[in-house]
Scaffold this motif. Sequence first.
Motif, mmCIF file in Angstrom:
data_model
loop_
_atom_site.group_PDB
_atom_site.id
_atom_site.type_symbol
_atom_site.label_atom_id
_atom_site.label_comp_id
_atom_site.label_asym_id
_atom_site.label_seq_id
_atom_site.Cartn_x
_atom_site.Cartn_y
_atom_site.Cartn_z
ATOM 1 N N GLN A 195 14.284 -12.622 -12.259
ATOM 2 C CA GLN A 195 14.107 -11.321 -11.768
ATOM 3 C C GLN A 195 14.247 -11.137 -10.215
ATOM 4 N N THR A 198 14.516 -5.946 -6.743
ATOM 5 C CA THR A 198 14.971 -4.908 -6.752
ATOM 6 C C THR A 198 14.211 -4.104 -8.332
ATOM 7 N N GLY A 199 13.959 -5.151 -8.563
ATOM 8 C CA GLY A 199 13.346 -5.185 -10.332
ATOM 9 C C GLY A 199 14.400 -5.509 -11.471
#
Length: 228
Positions: A195, A198-199
């Motif tokens: 991950q 920024t997501g």
Amino acid sequence: MKLSADLKAFEDRIGYHFARPELLVRALTHGSVSSPTRADNQRLEFLGDRVLGLVMAEALLKHDTSASEGQLAPRFNALVRKEACAEVAREIDLGAVLKLGRSEMLSGGRRKQALLGDAMEAVIAAVYRDAGFDVARDMVLRLWGRRITTVEADARDAKTVLQEWAQARGLQPPKYSQVRRSGPDHAPEFTIEAQLSTGEAARATAGSKRQAEQSAAKALLEKVGGAD
């Protein structure tokens, strides 16, 4: 020692016939089936890793006479790492002739990357011990084939590429987390999620945490367009 028909066929596939066939048998003997009178392939694996390294170092220097050490090192790593050895082993159907204990056979040992990679290195050492470096080198170059000339100019692993991609954009280093572990203890499967801060995330499953992380990083790179 007289080789079985399947081992003779394997000799045909690697393009080398042993003067001392017992070396081939040892190279294909996993620790799960070894005994005091039946040595496994671990010592040959150790030697084969070094023979392979020298062959690849020479080949890369010859192929690109102007490359710097910094350029050669990742290419070298890409060609000698266990994944590459296992890939070659699959192409010559090495798994079909591996000598395994019952538990390894039942857990899919003939398809396991680690076992295939180790045995491939052991076979290289067996040829080296049987016929010398020149013959071993010829076999390795033949089996690795176009991999040597087409290895990416920047063959860094996916985790390294993803981290540098993130840092170049002012992002935090990617995080890796284990989402799931399944399968029996002798043949586990790990699902890892990579991950970005920024997501953006991607998951992958493999038989080792390392490979699952690499695959997740590669998937995430492709998702964000950083694999180009």
